[in-house]
Design an enzyme around this catalytic site. Structure first.
Site, PDB file in Angstrom:
ATOM      1  N   LYS A   1       0.857  -1.178   0.000  1.00 35.74           N
ATOM      2  CA  LYS A   1       0.000   0.000   0.000  1.00 35.74           C
ATOM      3  C   LYS A   1       0.900   1.236   0.000  1.00 35.74           C
ATOM      4  CE  LYS A   1      -3.615  -2.694   0.942  1.00 35.74           C
ATOM      5  NZ  LYS A   1      -4.716  -2.920   0.012  1.00 35.74           N
TER       6      LYS A   1
ATOM      7  N   HIS B   1      -6.731 -13.610  -7.086  1.00 36.13           N
ATOM      8  CA  HIS B   1      -7.533 -12.668  -6.306  1.00 36.13           C
ATOM      9  C   HIS B   1      -8.971 -12.728  -6.792  1.00 36.13           C
ATOM     10  CE1 HIS B   1      -9.102  -8.960  -4.617  1.00 36.13           C
ATOM     11  NE2 HIS B   1      -8.108  -9.007  -3.766  1.00 36.13           N
TER      12      HIS B   1
END
EC number: 4.1.1.39
Length: 444
Positions: free
Chosen positions: A166, A285
């Site tokens: 992130k 994912h």
């Protein structure tokens, strides 16, 4: 006049067959059906079977050219849903001949392609599928599976640790690589591209791949452990996706990543085949899953998407965290976690498993726990998932006040402490906090 009258006909005459004995080559489906008011359960269940197999709304003359009995889907059982007066579970059996071999895409087009917009139904949810062994054998499945992955990485007896880098959008490739290096050096096994990091103006895929590979090799040299970064190969076309996977292979990295629902099952199966042929692990994912699985009475349960992924191919898949959610959800989640990992799973309605499923030695998939978890969840996660899982801490690593590497060290120390405590026979569910507190002394 001679002949037949065409007109809208009752489906239940042909497609509701309570006396049918299912074959072990049939694909079985459990649908949660909410019919419109006034539509009887048998008719609604039969309509689902018809519309997702051979039926059309009227009698057509070409029906005479084929054997309906051989090709039709059949609603063979209907059971009420406890606590819901207007819902029931309809069980439908499909003959194997209706499906193309080795195509998850075709399986879904057939079973859920059309019937969900059907007028006689208020809502429809596919709760579970039983895939017959004969059909499973037409799929390659995961590129490598749990055991081969452990052998490739030389990591045994504990869950693996990951971390999503992130901020997910906006870092330059060089700084992104720095973040990867810090986490891997600190003790994580993997770092991860976010699902929406593909190839944007601020960071093109090729630059990211190069800097991440550099980070991996540097961290490997310093720690003596095998490291990986899930390089997201998801792209706008299959050709571009494979091009990215090829470049990852040329860099010699161990693993790539794909968003299997947005990318689509055809692309995913293509990539899975490439990964097996070229020794790459494949991290999956599930971006977009909640669009399909969040409504309780319409759509598809995630366990169906999970089974489909195991057939299409992937070595890891995100499967929720269980921690901090309701108890009931824990059982349901563990149900599909076992469907991903185990070779044979017994029917167990308390865990949401409607059918006994035999995977006939198809490799298993590692479930990934990710999203809002941190060090204090570690005992619960170790307890719930056991060794065969990937635990991913994004903010739970990068949010450490001293930075990424100390955050990674903290996670690794906590994990090793929990595994050791468990192996020594301590009860993690009860003593977890204490285990973590003791471990704090050895951790930044």
């Amino acid at each position: 006049s001679v002949g037949f009258k065409a007109g809208v006909k009752d489906y239940r005459l042909t497609y509701y067959t309570p006396e049918y004995q299912t074959k072990n080559t049939d694909i079985l489906a459990a649908f949660r059906v909410t019919p419109q008011p006034g539509v009887p359960a048998e008719e609604a269940g039969a309509a689902v079977a018809a519309e997702s197999s051979t039926g059309t709304w009227t009698t057509v003359w070409t029906d005479g050219l084929t054997s309906l009995d051989r090709y039709k889907g059949r609603c063979y059982d209907i059971e009420p849903v406890p606590g819901e007066d207007n819902q029931f579970i309809a069980y439908v059996a499909y003959p194997l001949d209706l499906f193309e071999e080795g195509s998850v895409t075709n399986m879904f087009t057939s079973i859920v392609g059309n019937v969900f917009g059907f007028k006689a139904l208020r809502a429809l949810r596919l709760e579970d599928l039983r895939i017959p062994t004969a059909y499973i054998k037409t799929f390659q499945g995961p590129p490598h599976g749990i055991q081969v992955e452990r052998d490739k990485l030389n990591k045994y007896g504990r869950p693996l640790l990951g971390c999503t880098i992130k901020p997910k959008l906006g870092l330059s490739a060089k700084n992104y690589g720095r973040a990867v290096y810090e986490c891997l050096r600190g003790g994580l096994d993997f770092t991860k591209d976010d699902e929406n990091v593909n190839s944007q103006p601020f960071m093109r895929w090729r630059d990211r791949f190069v800097f991440c590979a550099e980070a991996i090799y540097k961290a490997q040299a310093e720690t003596g452990e095998i490291k990986g970064h899930y390089l997201n190969a998801t792209a706008g076309t299959c050709e571009e996706m494979i091009k990215r996977a090829v470049f990852a292979r040329e860099l010699g990295v161990p693993i790539v990543m794909h968003d299997y629902l947005t990318g689509g099952f055809t692309a995913n199966t293509t990539l899975a085949h490439y990964c097996r042929d070229n020794g790459l692990l494949l991290h999956i994912h599930r971006a977009m899953h909640a669009v399909i699985d969040r409504q309780k009475n319409h759509g598809m349960h995630f366990r169906v998407l999970a089974k489909a992924l195991r057939m299409s191919g992937g070595d890891h898949i995100h499967a929720g965290t269980v921690v901090g959610k309701l108890e009931g959800e824990r059982e349901i989640t563990l149900g599909f976690v076992d469907l991903l990992r185990d070779d044979f799973i017994e029917k167990d309605r308390s865990r949401g498993i409607y059918f006994t499923q035999d995977w006939v030695s198809m490799p298993g998939v590692l479930p990934v726990a990710s999203g809002g978890i941190h060090v204090w969840h570690m005992p619960a996660l170790t307890d719930i998932f056991g060794d065969d899982a990937v635990l991913q801490f994004g903010g739970g690593t990068l949010g450490h006040p001293w930075g990424n590497a100390p955050g990674a060290v903290a996670n690794r120390v906590a994990l090793e402490a929990c595994v050791q405590a468990r192996n020594e026979g301590r009860d993690l569910a009860r003593e977890g906090n204490e285990v973590i507190r003791e471990a704090c002394k050895w951790s930044p």
